[in-house]
Design an enzyme around this catalytic site. Structure first.
Site, PDB file in Angstrom:
ATOM      1  N   ASP A 243     125.225  33.086  12.934  1.00 48.68           N
ATOM      2  CA  ASP A 243     124.667  34.365  13.410  1.00 48.68           C
ATOM      3  C   ASP A 243     123.499  34.102  14.366  1.00 48.68           C
ATOM      4  OD1 ASP A 243     122.756  33.550  11.603  1.00 48.68           O
ATOM      5  OD2 ASP A 243     122.716  35.418  10.455  1.00 48.68           O
ATOM      6  N   SER A 244     123.181  32.812  14.586  1.00 46.97           N
ATOM      7  CA  SER A 244     122.250  32.450  15.667  1.00 46.97           C
ATOM      8  C   SER A 244     122.759  32.985  17.006  1.00 46.97           C
ATOM      9  CB  SER A 244     122.087  30.926  15.740  1.00 46.97           C
ATOM     10  OG  SER A 244     123.340  30.287  15.739  1.00 46.97           O
TER      11      SER A 244
ATOM     12  N   ASP B 274     129.627  32.499   9.693  1.00 48.68           N
ATOM     13  CA  ASP B 274     128.377  32.927   9.050  1.00 48.68           C
ATOM     14  C   ASP B 274     128.504  34.394   8.650  1.00 48.68           C
ATOM     15  OD1 ASP B 274     125.903  32.133   8.277  1.00 48.68           O
ATOM     16  OD2 ASP B 274     125.006  32.093  10.285  1.00 48.68           O
TER      17      ASP B 274
ATOM     18  N   LYS C  30     129.546  31.152   5.241  1.00 45.72           N
ATOM     19  CA  LYS C  30     128.202  30.690   4.835  1.00 45.72           C
ATOM     20  C   LYS C  30     127.359  31.911   4.485  1.00 45.72           C
ATOM     21  CE  LYS C  30     125.000  29.064   7.899  1.00 45.72           C
ATOM     22  NZ  LYS C  30     123.929  30.062   7.727  1.00 45.72           N
TER      23      LYS C  30
ATOM     24  N   GLU D  32     123.258  32.969   3.208  1.00 50.76           N
ATOM     25  CA  GLU D  32     121.879  32.495   3.051  1.00 50.76           C
ATOM     26  C   GLU D  32     121.330  32.945   1.696  1.00 50.76           C
ATOM     27  OE1 GLU D  32     119.360  33.640   6.313  1.00 50.76           O
ATOM     28  OE2 GLU D  32     120.716  32.804   7.822  1.00 50.76           O
TER      29      GLU D  32
ATOM     30  N   GLU E 273     117.486  24.081   5.756  1.00 50.88           N
ATOM     31  CA  GLU E 273     116.826  24.337   7.049  1.00 50.88           C
ATOM     32  C   GLU E 273     115.306  24.404   6.893  1.00 50.88           C
ATOM     33  OE1 GLU E 273     118.394  27.575   9.399  1.00 50.88           O
ATOM     34  OE2 GLU E 273     116.761  27.422  10.858  1.00 50.88           O
TER      35      GLU E 273
HETATM   36  O1  KIV Z   1     123.168  30.702  12.434  1.00 47.06           O
HETATM   37  C1  KIV Z   1     123.106  29.476  12.565  1.00 47.06           C
HETATM   38  O2  KIV Z   1     123.342  28.906  13.639  1.00 47.06           O
HETATM   39  C2  KIV Z   1     122.712  28.689  11.397  1.00 47.06           C
HETATM   40  C3  KIV Z   1     122.420  27.238  11.607  1.00 47.06           C
HETATM   41  C4  KIV Z   1     121.091  27.101  12.227  1.00 47.06           C
HETATM   42  C5  KIV Z   1     122.534  26.451  10.364  1.00 47.06           C
HETATM   43  O3  KIV Z   1     122.619  29.210  10.329  1.00 47.06           O
END
Ligand code: KIV
Length: 288
Positions: free
Chosen positions: A45-46, A84, A114, A116, A183
């Site tokens: 989600d970056s 994500d 993924k 968090e 992280e």
């Molecule tokens: O969203 C993302 O790119 C991430 C990575 C920094 C691990 O969660």
């Protein structure tokens, strides 16, 4: 190369092989990463920050993750593709998390998702696994918690916080995560967690002792000029390269160096001869 699975990623740690991971959000980048042999590609989600130009990841939607994961999964033959789960897509209930994760798996063909968070995510992770969706955890500096953390701050500096991180990591492993992202934590903490866990700990700003490393593609390639962390190593300066290419392109157009005749389509000689007769004056070189 054979397609990786969550169990082959776990086996890598058992064999002492370090895991390489990167983010990708589009087809051509994912193809390059896959061809290079990157083990795990995260559609992070970056993308809210590096693709959409926002100042956090919070506004990213399920539909956006699905769109980008589809582009990536279509390009990949050997890497494990992880989607994500964006902010708000798993925070309401395990049922909400399962419905969203099943949607992302069905629509994209990703291999895992993924989420968090620490021990507070156990019920969500258990529900996802019961629905056959493999899960990667993510603890430490969790960008979706930016408002609660009061900024993008390194976590686990005090003993009490370190112990909470270690407990979280062990709890997520017990809940069934196939790996964890660590992280933004001090390197001794990254080392302890990586050693304690049987599942791979993939670090980003968690020091050199993790079982693997992940970076945001735009950061490592010098495409993100909005400012990066101390833990980012730039392997290329693509923004600079693009700037130079754009200057050259404009100069070539303005001076008539682009396109050349070799970059244009010719006519058959007989047709060109007829054109000369009818439109000759238009085909002459301009006088300078
Ligand atoms: O969203 C993302 O790119 C991430 C990575 C920094 C691990 O969660």
């Amino acid at each position: 190369m054979k397609k990786k699975s969550v169990s082959s990623i776990r086996q890598m740690k058992k064999r002492g092989e370090r895991i390489t991971a990167l983010t990708a959000y589009d087809h051509p980048t994912a193809r390059l990463l896959d061809e290079a042999g990157i083990d795990l590609i995260l559609v992070g989600d970056s993308l809210g920050m590096v693709i959409q130009g926002r100042d956090s990841t919070l506004a990213v939607t399920m539909d956006e993750i699905i769109y980008h994961t589809r582009l990536v999964a279509r390009a990949v033959h050997q890497a494990l593709v992880v989607a994500d789960m964006p902010y708000g897509s798993y925070h309401l209930s395990p049922e909400q998390a399962v419905a969203n994760a099943i949607r992302v798996v069905k629509k994209t063909g990703c291999d895992a998702v993924k989420v968090e968070g620490g021990s507070d995510r156990v019920s969500v992770i258990r529900a996802l696994l019961a629905a056959e969706v493999p899960v990667m955890g993510h603890i430490g500096l969790t960008p979706q918690s930016v408002k609660r953390l009061g900024g993008y701050k390194i976590q686990g500096r005090q003993l009490q916080d370190i112990e909470r991180l270690i407990t979280d990591a062990e709890t997520l492993q017990e809940a069934g995560c196939f790996s964890l992202v660590l992280e933004g934590i001090p390197h001794p903490v990254g080392r302890i967690i990586s050693r304690k866990l049987e599942i791979p700990a993939i670090g980003i700003g968690a020091g050199p002792h993790c079982d693997g490393q992940i970076l945001v593609f735009h950061d490592m390639m010098g495409l993100n000029e909005a400012g990066t962390f101390r833990f980012v190593r730039q392997y290329a300066q693509l923004a600079e390269l693009i700037r130079r290419s754009l200057t050259d392109y404009q100069q070539d157009i303005r001076t008539g160096r682009f396109p050349s005749l070799e970059e244009s389509f010719p006519l058959e000689e007989s047709i060109e001869a007829q054109l000369e007769e009818i439109y000759g004056s238009y085909l002459e070189d301009e006088q300078t």
